[in-house]
Design an enzyme around this catalytic site. Structure first.
Site, PDB file in Angstrom:
ATOM      1  N   PHE A   8      -5.555 -12.110  -6.675  1.00 25.80           N
ATOM      2  CA  PHE A   8      -5.489 -10.769  -6.101  1.00 25.80           C
ATOM      3  C   PHE A   8      -4.250 -10.014  -6.568  1.00 25.80           C
ATOM      4  O   PHE A   8      -3.138 -10.534  -6.530  1.00 25.80           O
ATOM      5  CB  PHE A   8      -5.441 -10.841  -4.569  1.00 25.80           C
ATOM      6  CG  PHE A   8      -6.719 -11.290  -3.936  1.00 25.80           C
ATOM      7  CD1 PHE A   8      -7.725 -10.389  -3.629  1.00 25.80           C
ATOM      8  CD2 PHE A   8      -6.923 -12.641  -3.658  1.00 25.80           C
ATOM      9  CE1 PHE A   8      -8.907 -10.814  -3.041  1.00 25.80           C
ATOM     10  CE2 PHE A   8      -8.100 -13.071  -3.077  1.00 25.80           C
ATOM     11  CZ  PHE A   8      -9.106 -12.153  -2.772  1.00 25.80           C
ATOM     12  N   ASP A   9      -4.481  -8.781  -6.964  1.00 25.20           N
ATOM     13  CA  ASP A   9      -3.404  -7.819  -7.138  1.00 25.20           C
ATOM     14  C   ASP A   9      -2.862  -7.484  -5.745  1.00 25.20           C
ATOM     15  O   ASP A   9      -3.510  -7.792  -4.729  1.00 25.20           O
ATOM     16  CB  ASP A   9      -3.976  -6.575  -7.832  1.00 25.20           C
ATOM     17  CG  ASP A   9      -2.982  -5.450  -7.930  1.00 25.20           C
ATOM     18  OD1 ASP A   9      -1.842  -5.701  -8.347  1.00 25.20           O
ATOM     19  OD2 ASP A   9      -3.345  -4.313  -7.572  1.00 25.20           O
TER      20      ASP A   9
END
Length: 215
Positions: A8-9
């Site tokens: 995940f960013d």
């Protein structure tokens, strides 16, 4: 396709950092006598590495961009990091993925120490197996470098089982460079056109919709 490892960013994907980032960018620009009023220019700082944004938007050379980042962090670290909010559906979705046996990893171009503080502040650390972020001292600031850092530290070898979730083209491009699939989310700062042009494998209208492609 069965994804087991979900990267995940952070900015624009898990949290909405608009206020903290843009005010800190303005603070840095003011130190160079630049008075920015274009909100779209300021929005463009959310996602890419800061040095890149200062170079692209204002023509700063490498040295000037470094100084701008230092000035930015003067305000961002003590104040801006907390001018932030968790995006709707994030905790519930992370819990659902974890309950279904998925391994979750942070993969952000934000400095690791700052990203870790934000994740802990918003009580999100409990969902993650490992937190990956930038470290400018060792030259790790591009998304693909952070992804490889996560792989190396977590001994992830089967890249067919990995997907990265992010809101900007940099997440998609970084994923492609590392040989993994990507899910673009429209809850952040990249639009559908940006994500499609970058080659996102899937696009989710909101954060919770990523489960349609993972579970």
């Amino acid at each position: 396709m069965a994804f087991e490892y979900i990267l995940f960013d952070l900015d624009g994907t898990l949290t909405d950092p608009y206020e903290g980032i843009t005010k800190s960018v303005l603070y840095a620009l003011e130190s160079f006598g630049i008075h920015e009023t274009d909100k779209e220019v300021l929005r463009s700082f959310i996602g890419p590495p800061l040095r890149e944004s200062f170079r692209v938007n204002y023509g700063f050379d490498k040295k000037k961009a470094e100084l701008a980042v230092l000035k930015y962090r003067e305000r961002y670290i003590p104040i801006g990091a907390y001018e932030n909010r968790v995006i709707e559906g994030v905790p519930e979705t992370l819990q659902k993925l974890k309950d279904n046996g998925k391994k979750l990893y942070l993969s952000t171009s934000k400095p690791l120490d700052t990203a870790t503080e934000i994740i802990r502040y918003f009580d999100l650390e409990k969902y993650f197996t490992f937190l990956g972020g930038a470290d400018f001292n060792v030259g790790r600031d591009e998304k693909w470098q952070v992804i490889e850092y996560v792989f190396d530290n977590c001994n992830i070898q089967d890249r067919d089982k990995v997907v990265i979730v992010g809101d900007r083209k940099h997440d998609v491009i970084g994923g492609k460079k590392c040989g993994i699939k990507s899910i673009g989310v429209l809850c952040g700062y990249g639009d559908r056109e940006e994500l499609e042009n970058a080659g996102a494998d899937f696009i989710a209208d909101d954060f919770a919709d990523i489960c349609n492609y993972i579970l």
